[in-house]
Structures are given as C-alpha cells and as structure tokens.
Design an enzyme around this catalytic site. Structure first.
Site, PDB file in Angstrom:
ATOM      1  N   ASP A 131      16.783  -4.895   3.748  1.00 28.05           N
ATOM      2  CA  ASP A 131      16.304  -3.647   4.341  1.00 28.05           C
ATOM      3  C   ASP A 131      15.437  -3.911   5.569  1.00 28.05           C
ATOM      4  OD1 ASP A 131      14.813  -3.389   1.176  1.00 28.05           O
ATOM      5  OD2 ASP A 131      13.890  -4.380   2.908  1.00 28.05           O
TER       6      ASP A 131
ATOM      7  N   ASP B 288      12.443  -2.396   7.967  1.00 29.99           N
ATOM      8  CA  ASP B 288      11.337  -1.444   8.087  1.00 29.99           C
ATOM      9  C   ASP B 288      10.874  -1.392   9.536  1.00 29.99           C
ATOM     10  OD1 ASP B 288      11.456  -1.054   5.363  1.00 29.99           O
ATOM     11  OD2 ASP B 288       9.915  -2.558   4.936  1.00 29.99           O
TER      12      ASP B 288
ATOM     13  N   ASP C 298      -0.083  -8.001   3.788  1.00 27.90           N
ATOM     14  CA  ASP C 298      -0.554  -9.022   2.862  1.00 27.90           C
ATOM     15  C   ASP C 298      -0.562 -10.434   3.464  1.00 27.90           C
ATOM     16  OD1 ASP C 298       2.220  -8.940   2.801  1.00 27.90           O
ATOM     17  OD2 ASP C 298       2.388  -8.673   0.625  1.00 27.90           O
TER      18      ASP C 298
HETATM   19  P1  ATP Z   1      11.298  -8.349   0.290  1.00 31.27           P
HETATM   20  O1  ATP Z   1      12.032  -9.492   0.816  1.00 31.27           O
HETATM   21  O2  ATP Z   1      11.149  -8.398  -1.154  1.00 31.27           O
HETATM   22  O3  ATP Z   1      11.765  -6.998   0.757  1.00 31.27           O
HETATM   23  P2  ATP Z   1       8.986  -7.662   1.813  1.00 31.27           P
HETATM   24  O4  ATP Z   1       7.857  -8.491   2.344  1.00 31.27           O
HETATM   25  O5  ATP Z   1       9.862  -6.982   2.799  1.00 31.27           O
HETATM   26  O6  ATP Z   1       9.812  -8.578   0.856  1.00 31.27           O
HETATM   27  P3  ATP Z   1       8.395  -5.054   0.880  1.00 31.27           P
HETATM   28  O7  ATP Z   1       7.891  -4.600  -0.436  1.00 31.27           O
HETATM   29  O8  ATP Z   1       9.708  -4.578   1.358  1.00 31.27           O
HETATM   30  O9  ATP Z   1       8.389  -6.625   0.815  1.00 31.27           O
HETATM   31  O10 ATP Z   1       7.233  -4.712   1.921  1.00 31.27           O
HETATM   32  C1  ATP Z   1       7.441  -4.606   3.299  1.00 31.27           C
HETATM   33  C2  ATP Z   1       6.193  -5.050   4.050  1.00 31.27           C
HETATM   34  O11 ATP Z   1       5.067  -4.218   3.700  1.00 31.27           O
HETATM   35  C3  ATP Z   1       5.728  -6.458   3.747  1.00 31.27           C
HETATM   36  O12 ATP Z   1       6.417  -7.403   4.509  1.00 31.27           O
HETATM   37  C4  ATP Z   1       4.253  -6.390   4.080  1.00 31.27           C
HETATM   38  O13 ATP Z   1       4.060  -6.457   5.475  1.00 31.27           O
HETATM   39  C5  ATP Z   1       3.871  -4.999   3.616  1.00 31.27           C
HETATM   40  N1  ATP Z   1       3.407  -4.998   2.229  1.00 31.27           N
HETATM   41  C6  ATP Z   1       4.170  -4.846   1.119  1.00 31.27           C
HETATM   42  N2  ATP Z   1       3.426  -4.897   0.005  1.00 31.27           N
HETATM   43  C7  ATP Z   1       2.155  -5.072   0.401  1.00 31.27           C
HETATM   44  C8  ATP Z   1       0.909  -5.182  -0.274  1.00 31.27           C
HETATM   45  N3  ATP Z   1       0.853  -5.140  -1.603  1.00 31.27           N
HETATM   46  N4  ATP Z   1      -0.201  -5.359   0.475  1.00 31.27           N
HETATM   47  C9  ATP Z   1      -0.131  -5.401   1.814  1.00 31.27           C
HETATM   48  N5  ATP Z   1       0.997  -5.303   2.499  1.00 31.27           N
HETATM   49  C10 ATP Z   1       2.135  -5.145   1.824  1.00 31.27           C
HETATM   50 MG    MG Z   2      11.419  -5.526   2.336  1.00 26.72          MG
END
Ligand code: ATP
Ligand code: MG
Length: 449
Positions: free
Chosen positions: A70, A72, A149
C-alpha cells in the site's frame, strides 16, 4: 552523499531535525515501482497547489528493493481540501480525519501533515503512563516526520523533482539496515507500546537490526503491550505472521521477551516443555505459513492461532485431565479457557476462534475409525485444516504416521481405507500396536505432539 540543506533546527518535540534532500540520481526509487493511482494522487494534489509526498512504509520498502502493498500520501492539504480535489474520496475518522481516495480495490490513504505537540487545545491527550490517546493537530512536514515511529518510516518522496526528503537520518539508517526510533525510545514506547511490536515485526520483515538504544528498553517495557488495544494487537499479529515472515517474527518476539506478553499461556507451556516438541511443531507450522505466503497460497488466521495457542491448549488439557475431568469434556473446557484468556490481550474475532477450536477438537477424531465417524469427520468443514494440523504434529513427535496414512487414504476413498484398516486390525488382533492406539485416543493432545 545527500546534500545538507538546513542545519539543525529547534523543534517543539525536542527532536533535532536537519533536512537532507537525496536527489533522484542518488536513490533507487523510480515511478515504475509506485502504483499509478498513488502517482495520480500526488500529481493532482500538486496541481491543486498543495505539497504532497509518498511516505512511510512504501518509501522504505522501495529503497530496499521491495514491492509495497500500500501507498500512503502525506500532504499539506486539509482533508476537506483533499475531498474537494477527488470525486472518489471518502473522509474517515472522527477526530483525526483521513482521506481515502478510492480506485476500485485500491485505496490511497491521504493524511494531512500532523504534529505530535501539545498546543493546549486539548486535541492531544496523554494517558498517565505517557500513552498517546489522541493525536489530532495538523502541522508542518517536519512535525509530521518526527511524530512517526522509526527514522526509516519518515522518508518523503516527491514527484516535484523525484527526490527523497529526510529530516531524521532515515536514509542513512535504511542504507545501514537499522531500525531506530525517532526521539527518546522509552518515551516513544510509553506513548504507544505497539511500537515495540512494530520494531520486531519490521526488523523481521526487512531483515534490519534494531538499534541497541531502541531495542534495549523493550525487555523492560514489554509488559506495557498488555495494555494496548486488543483489536490493534490482533491486526499486528496478522501482519506479523501472515505476511511471509512468521518464523523471523516469532524468533524476534522470543528474543525481546514479548512472547510472554502476547501469548502468556503458550509461552509458559513452551518454556516447560522439556522435549522441545511443542516448539518444533510451532516453528514447523510457521515455516509452512511462510512458504504458503511466498507461493501466494491462502493462509488462515484460524489455523495460525490454532498453531500459536496449541501449546496453551495442551497445557490446559493436561491440567484438567490431571484433575480427573474426562477427555471430551476436558477438551472443550481447555479450548474455551485458552480462548477466553487470550482474548484479554488479543481480540481474536469469533469467526476465527471457532474454527481454531474445531481444528483442536478434531485432533482426537483422527484416532477413531468407526465407519460412521470416519464419514462424519471427512465431511467436517474443518477436516482439511485439522488434517494439515495433524501432519504438523507428526513433524514434531513422529507418533501420528499411522493416522496420517489412514486419513490420507480415507479422504480420497473412505470405503477402501476402512476395508484395509479392518484387515489390518484382524491380522494384528493381539498385537500391542492396536492397544497402544486405543489408549492414545484419549490423549490426542499430549504435549509430545
Ligand atoms: P507495513 O509494511 O506493515 O505496511 P508500515 O511502516 O507501512 O509497514 P503502516 O501501519 O502502514 O506500517 O504505517 C504507515 C506509516 O505510519 C509508518 O511507516 C509510520 O511512518 C507511521 N506509523 C505507523 N504506526 C505508527 C506508530 N505506532 N507510531 C508512529 N508512527 C506510526
Ligand atoms: Mg504500510
């Protein structure tokens, strides 16, 4: 090397930032790796006069050569402004609103830059333990970066000039394959304990190491995870174990002491199982899950949780049987008890917990050979999953070869399998093999397998 544009600037959240712009010729991200719809959103926002960036996991994954699922987008536009630009846009979330731009089955999530600061408006609230309850203040891109994060998750890709913007040293960390929390690790974990799980999960997924300063507090603070929202923990578990990195994730959980918080009863059962058979079976099952994901075959949360909680189930069952509760009753009660306890940390929905229990309860049926029962077992909607589960138990304890052979044959041709079984039984009427099987039929869930 990336070019240093601004020097460190004081920041409301006390995290020093310095902007580095990594030009197109110094990073591997190309538009070919980005979903056409995400690009559409980026260009459209830009034409509308707003700042817009691809951000988060997608940028990180593209930098390490992965294929993000995905995409963002972070933007200076407010949700209402985003909605104004896209007909196919829904606003979601009550307090902190997000825009979803919908293209058939693909959703591009568009979030307005937000800050992690207390501006006194009451839009941001901290729990006594430092846990973040609301996070609703719009901010600058810099604010947006530091409230994320990990540094690796705070990189911004723009179609202005196809460069990557980095405020927190994430580009260097990705290059060195390091996960590093932005800001003070302990404070960040207290704000949101799920970040500990994310650290373990992302390290497993990306094959990154967790920077020691970010890893060390986990052993001490891991218990805070028990206070996280059970629904969120369930979602994280699915990402952790059903995305092709189950083995590495499980080992990470063990290494950082999080297994005992997430799955206390299974962790205890694994620790007291001296033969190691329970762990062998679990790892075998997780390996199988990873193989299936890699081959694009379906994986089910029910089977996954049957696996993860099997040690707990075996332990509960033995305890009940030691109290003299008879097998079928003990099995039902053990299944219910384990499910109920687990629900206090992880919100496993009933549509998964019921089939999970069926997979467990079907295990005893595999020792029963009466014609009527055989036919009924094969017709059970969970037969296939339960049989696969039996095969895993065999991998750990070598006790189920006969049962596996029988049911393997029976699912294709029950009559023939039963006829063969009968002739074997007649020939070996007095042999100890048969008596052993009878005894075992009450203890199908022995921890040995
Ligand atoms: P994945 O590969 O699992 O999608 P991801 O890092 O993209 O990993 P997401 O849950 O899709 O995880 O979150 C998108 C973004 O939002 C992260 O890359 C991070 O920048 C931010 N984020 C997500 N969760 C948190 C959190 N608990 N605290 C701070 N920032 C967060
Ligand atoms: Mg993600």
């Amino acid at each position: 090397m990336p070019t240093d544009i601004e020097s460190f600037s004081a920041h409301p959240s006390d995290v020093p930032t310095s902007l580095q712009i990594i030009p197109r010729d110094q990073h591997p991200i190309s538009r070919k790796g980005i979903s056409a719809n995400a690009l559409r959103v980026l260009y459209r926002l830009r034409e509308g006069g707003h700042e817009a960036y691809l951000v988060g996991g997608a940028v990180r994954d593209l930098l390490v050569g992965g294929h993000p699922k995905d995409f963002d987008v972070a933007t200076s536009a407010t949700p209402e402004e985003v909605k104004h630009l896209f007909r196919n846009c829904r606003l979601i979330g009550r307090r902190f609103r997000l825009a979803h731009v919908v293209f058939g089955r693909e959703i591009i999530e568009v979030a307005t830059f937000r800050a992690n600061i207390d501006d006194g408006s009451g839009d941001r609230e901290l729990h006594e333990g430092g846990r973040l309850l609301r996070d609703n203040v719009y901010g600058s891109i810099e604010d947006d970066a530091v409230r994320r994060d990990f540094t690796a998750n705070a990189l911004y890709y723009t179609v202005d000039d196809f460069s990557v913007r980095d405020y927190v040293g994430g580009f260097e960390d990705v290059r060195n394959r390091v996960l590093r929390l932005i800001g003070d690790p302990e404070q960040r974990y207290r704000e949101d304990p799920v970040r500990m799980l994310r650290a373990v999960r992302l390290a497993a997924k990306l094959d990154f190491r967790i920077d020691p300063a970010s890893a060390d507090p986990i052993a001490r603070l891991g218990g805070l995870l028990a206070e996280a929202a059970p629904a969120r923990l369930f979602e994280e578990c699915l990402k952790m174990f059903l995305s092709g990195h189950a083995v590495a994730s499980f080992e990470g959980l063990e290494r950082h002491g999080l297994l005992a918080t997430l799955f206390p009863e299974s962790a205890a059962a694994l620790a007291s199982n001296r033969s190691g058979a329970l762990r062998r079976m679990l790892m075998e099952g997780l390996r199988g899950t990873d193989v299936r994901v890699a081959a694009d075959e379906p994986v089910s949360p029910a089977f996954l949780f049957a696996l993860l909680l099997w040690p707990a189930y075996c332990r509960a069952l033995m305890a009940l049987q030691a109290q003299g509760v008879h097998a079928p009753e003990a099995q039902r009660r053990a299944a219910d008890r384990v499910t109920l306890h687990q629900l206090t940390t992880i919100a496993l929905p009933r549509r998964f917990s019921l089939p999970m229990q069926e997979i467990w309860l079907l295990q005893t049926r595999f020792t029963q050979r009466q014609r009527k029962r055989v036919v009924r077992t094969i017709a059970h909607p969970r037969f296939r999953a339960a049989f696969d589960f039996l095969v895993l138990r065999q991998a750990a304890s070598d006790e189920h070869a006969e049962d596996i052979a029988f049911w393997q044959a029976a699912q294709h041709d029950p009559d023939n399998a039963l006829a063969m079984q009968e002739s074997i039984d007649e020939a070996g009427e007095q042999e100890p093999r048969k008596r052993r099987r009878r005894r075992r039929s009450t203890g199908a869930a022995s921890p040995a397998g």
